[in-house]
Design a protein around this motif. Structure first.
Motif, PDB file in Angstrom:
ATOM      1  N   VAL A  48      26.284  -4.930  54.921  1.00  7.91           N
ATOM      2  CA  VAL A  48      26.898  -3.611  54.743  1.00  7.91           C
ATOM      3  C   VAL A  48      27.244  -3.458  53.267  1.00  7.91           C
ATOM      4  O   VAL A  48      27.747  -4.400  52.654  1.00  7.91           O
ATOM      5  CB  VAL A  48      28.221  -3.524  55.550  1.00  7.91           C
ATOM      6  CG1 VAL A  48      28.914  -2.201  55.314  1.00  7.91           C
ATOM      7  CG2 VAL A  48      27.987  -3.739  57.031  1.00  7.91           C
ATOM      8  N   ASP A  49      26.982  -2.273  52.703  1.00 12.48           N
ATOM      9  CA  ASP A  49      27.459  -1.968  51.345  1.00 12.48           C
ATOM     10  C   ASP A  49      28.592  -0.972  51.461  1.00 12.48           C
ATOM     11  O   ASP A  49      28.456   0.044  52.137  1.00 12.48           O
ATOM     12  CB  ASP A  49      26.346  -1.307  50.506  1.00 12.48           C
ATOM     13  CG  ASP A  49      25.302  -2.314  50.079  1.00 12.48           C
ATOM     14  OD1 ASP A  49      25.527  -3.512  50.279  1.00 12.48           O
ATOM     15  OD2 ASP A  49      24.265  -1.882  49.545  1.00 12.48           O
ATOM     16  N   ASN A  50      29.697  -1.222  50.776  1.00 12.92           N
ATOM     17  CA  ASN A  50      30.808  -0.278  50.755  1.00 12.92           C
ATOM     18  C   ASN A  50      30.927   0.324  49.359  1.00 12.92           C
ATOM     19  O   ASN A  50      31.041  -0.426  48.371  1.00 12.92           O
ATOM     20  CB  ASN A  50      32.134  -0.969  51.110  1.00 12.92           C
ATOM     21  CG  ASN A  50      32.290  -1.171  52.612  1.00 12.92           C
ATOM     22  OD1 ASN A  50      31.739  -0.414  53.411  1.00 12.92           O
ATOM     23  ND2 ASN A  50      33.041  -2.177  52.995  1.00 12.92           N
ATOM     24  N   ALA A  51      30.920   1.651  49.278  1.00 14.64           N
ATOM     25  CA  ALA A  51      31.070   2.376  48.009  1.00 14.64           C
ATOM     26  C   ALA A  51      30.104   1.844  46.949  1.00 14.64           C
ATOM     27  O   ALA A  51      30.434   1.811  45.762  1.00 14.64           O
ATOM     28  CB  ALA A  51      32.523   2.294  47.515  1.00 14.64           C
ATOM     29  N   GLU A  52      28.956   1.413  47.396  1.00 13.86           N
ATOM     30  CA  GLU A  52      27.892   0.895  46.527  1.00 13.86           C
ATOM     31  C   GLU A  52      28.349  -0.235  45.620  1.00 13.86           C
ATOM     32  O   GLU A  52      27.716  -0.520  44.598  1.00 13.86           O
ATOM     33  CB  GLU A  52      27.267   2.042  45.707  1.00 13.86           C
ATOM     34  CG  GLU A  52      26.615   3.058  46.637  1.00 13.86           C
ATOM     35  CD  GLU A  52      25.663   3.997  45.963  1.00 13.86           C
ATOM     36  OE1 GLU A  52      25.512   3.912  44.737  1.00 13.86           O
ATOM     37  OE2 GLU A  52      25.069   4.818  46.686  1.00 13.86           O
ATOM     38  N   THR A  53      29.432  -0.888  45.981  1.00 14.72           N
ATOM     39  CA  THR A  53      29.881  -2.028  45.168  1.00 14.72           C
ATOM     40  C   THR A  53      30.158  -3.267  46.007  1.00 14.72           C
ATOM     41  O   THR A  53      29.735  -4.363  45.646  1.00 14.72           O
ATOM     42  CB  THR A  53      31.184  -1.695  44.382  1.00 14.72           C
ATOM     43  OG1 THR A  53      31.972  -0.807  45.155  1.00 14.72           O
ATOM     44  CG2 THR A  53      30.912  -1.099  43.044  1.00 14.72           C
ATOM     45  N   GLN A  54      30.873  -3.092  47.119  1.00 15.05           N
ATOM     46  CA  GLN A  54      31.234  -4.263  47.919  1.00 15.05           C
ATOM     47  C   GLN A  54      30.108  -4.596  48.896  1.00 15.05           C
ATOM     48  O   GLN A  54      29.687  -3.734  49.672  1.00 15.05           O
ATOM     49  CB  GLN A  54      32.522  -3.976  48.692  1.00 15.05           C
ATOM     50  CG  GLN A  54      33.073  -5.201  49.397  1.00 15.05           C
ATOM     51  CD  GLN A  54      34.257  -4.867  50.291  1.00 15.05           C
ATOM     52  OE1 GLN A  54      34.234  -3.868  51.017  1.00 15.05           O
ATOM     53  NE2 GLN A  54      35.279  -5.690  50.242  1.00 15.05           N
ATOM     54  N   GLU A  55      29.637  -5.829  48.837  1.00 11.32           N
ATOM     55  CA  GLU A  55      28.561  -6.250  49.745  1.00 11.32           C
ATOM     56  C   GLU A  55      29.121  -7.229  50.767  1.00 11.32           C
ATOM     57  O   GLU A  55      29.639  -8.287  50.391  1.00 11.32           O
ATOM     58  CB  GLU A  55      27.437  -6.897  48.953  1.00 11.32           C
ATOM     59  CG  GLU A  55      26.710  -5.874  48.099  1.00 11.32           C
ATOM     60  CD  GLU A  55      25.575  -6.459  47.311  1.00 11.32           C
ATOM     61  OE1 GLU A  55      25.144  -7.589  47.633  1.00 11.32           O
ATOM     62  OE2 GLU A  55      25.137  -5.788  46.379  1.00 11.32           O
ATOM     63  N   LEU A  56      29.004  -6.851  52.028  1.00 11.44           N
ATOM     64  CA  LEU A  56      29.558  -7.666  53.113  1.00 11.44           C
ATOM     65  C   LEU A  56      28.455  -8.082  54.079  1.00 11.44           C
ATOM     66  O   LEU A  56      27.451  -7.376  54.215  1.00 11.44           O
ATOM     67  CB  LEU A  56      30.594  -6.854  53.913  1.00 11.44           C
ATOM     68  CG  LEU A  56      31.739  -6.202  53.141  1.00 11.44           C
ATOM     69  CD1 LEU A  56      32.618  -5.388  54.095  1.00 11.44           C
ATOM     70  CD2 LEU A  56      32.561  -7.256  52.419  1.00 11.44           C
ATOM     71  N   ASP A  84      32.759 -11.595  52.450  1.00 15.01           N
ATOM     72  CA  ASP A  84      32.549 -10.958  51.142  1.00 15.01           C
ATOM     73  C   ASP A  84      32.315 -12.098  50.149  1.00 15.01           C
ATOM     74  O   ASP A  84      33.271 -12.736  49.688  1.00 15.01           O
ATOM     75  CB  ASP A  84      33.796 -10.149  50.783  1.00 15.01           C
ATOM     76  CG  ASP A  84      33.725  -9.514  49.397  1.00 15.01           C
ATOM     77  OD1 ASP A  84      32.857  -9.917  48.590  1.00 15.01           O
ATOM     78  OD2 ASP A  84      34.558  -8.633  49.128  1.00 15.01           O
TER      79      ASP A  84
END
Ligand code: HEM
Length: 186
Positions: A48-56, A84
């Motif tokens: 999953v990418d969050n806000a195009e910065t956090q990769e989970l 993360d």
């Protein structure tokens, strides 16, 4: 296509069963103690990418708990274990059918026990700025969960946890509702 990296959580994937469960839960006049069996199914949920910065990366699970010896279903829980890699953060996001949900977090920096098993610790607290507990109006008024902490041990053929849920209930503050179990691959 590259392999998805579930970090320290990778060993969870698959199905597990255990019959060494020990529960202590609240009763109006004291403590209820239960031995229990438990089945957990973990399924890879991908990245999953969050806000195009956090990769989970995340692993979904569903668990069911039955009391020994009468087989009564006494607990049901579903959620995700999330990794993360950049922040070395493990998040345990779950809900239970009492209308209570938790997002617990903890940093994982390669901790293992003496046998080399992965050891992960997460916690959440009512009103904590980062790791929170959400509950229905009824539960807020009558059975308020104020703290949750969990230690998870992941080995190749053994999964174990111990956890403490603090609950304000029956006029008492911080009842220590504890659960622990050891599971093996199904
Ligand atoms: C293996 C895990 C668990 C087992 C076996 C378990 C089992 C139980 C049992 C048997 C009760 C007493 C029910 C009754 O007297 O009617 C109870 C109460 C409760 N549990 Fe758990 N539980 C587990 C995990 C959790 C978790 C993770 C939470 C919250 C984060 C939680 C929150 C509560 C609350 C708020 C109550 C009080 C409600 C009440 O007794 O009316 N439990 N649990």
């Amino acid at each position: 296509m590259s392999e998805i990296d579930y970090g320290p959580l990778a060993g969870l994937n698959g199905s597990w069963k255990g019959d060494k469960g020990k529960d202590e839960s609240p009763e109006p006049d004291g403590i209820e103690k239960n031995d229990y069996t438990e089945t957990i199914h973990f399924t890879p949920a991908g990245d999953v990418d969050n806000a195009e910065t956090q990769e989970l990366t995340a692993i979904h699970y569903h668990l069911e708990v039955h009391r020994i010896p009468d087989g009564k279903a006494i607990h049901n829980q579903t959620g995700y274990w999330i990794w993360d890699a950049e922040s070395q953060l493990v998040m345990h996001e779950f809900s239970i059918p009492r209308a209570v949900a938790v997002i617990a977090g903890g940093v994982y920096r390669g901790e293992t026990d003496d046998d080399g098993n992965i050891v992960i610790e997460v916690s959440a607290e009512l009103g904590h700025p980062d790791w929170q507990i959400i509950q229905s109006p009824f539960m807020q008024k009558n059975a308020l969960t104020t703290h949750f902490s969990q230690r998870l041990t992941i080995g190749p053929s053994r999964l174990a946890y111990s956890q403490t849920t603090l609950v304000d209930i029956y006029g008492r503050k911080s009842f220590s509702h504890t659960d622990q179990n050891e599971l093996k691959p199904l």
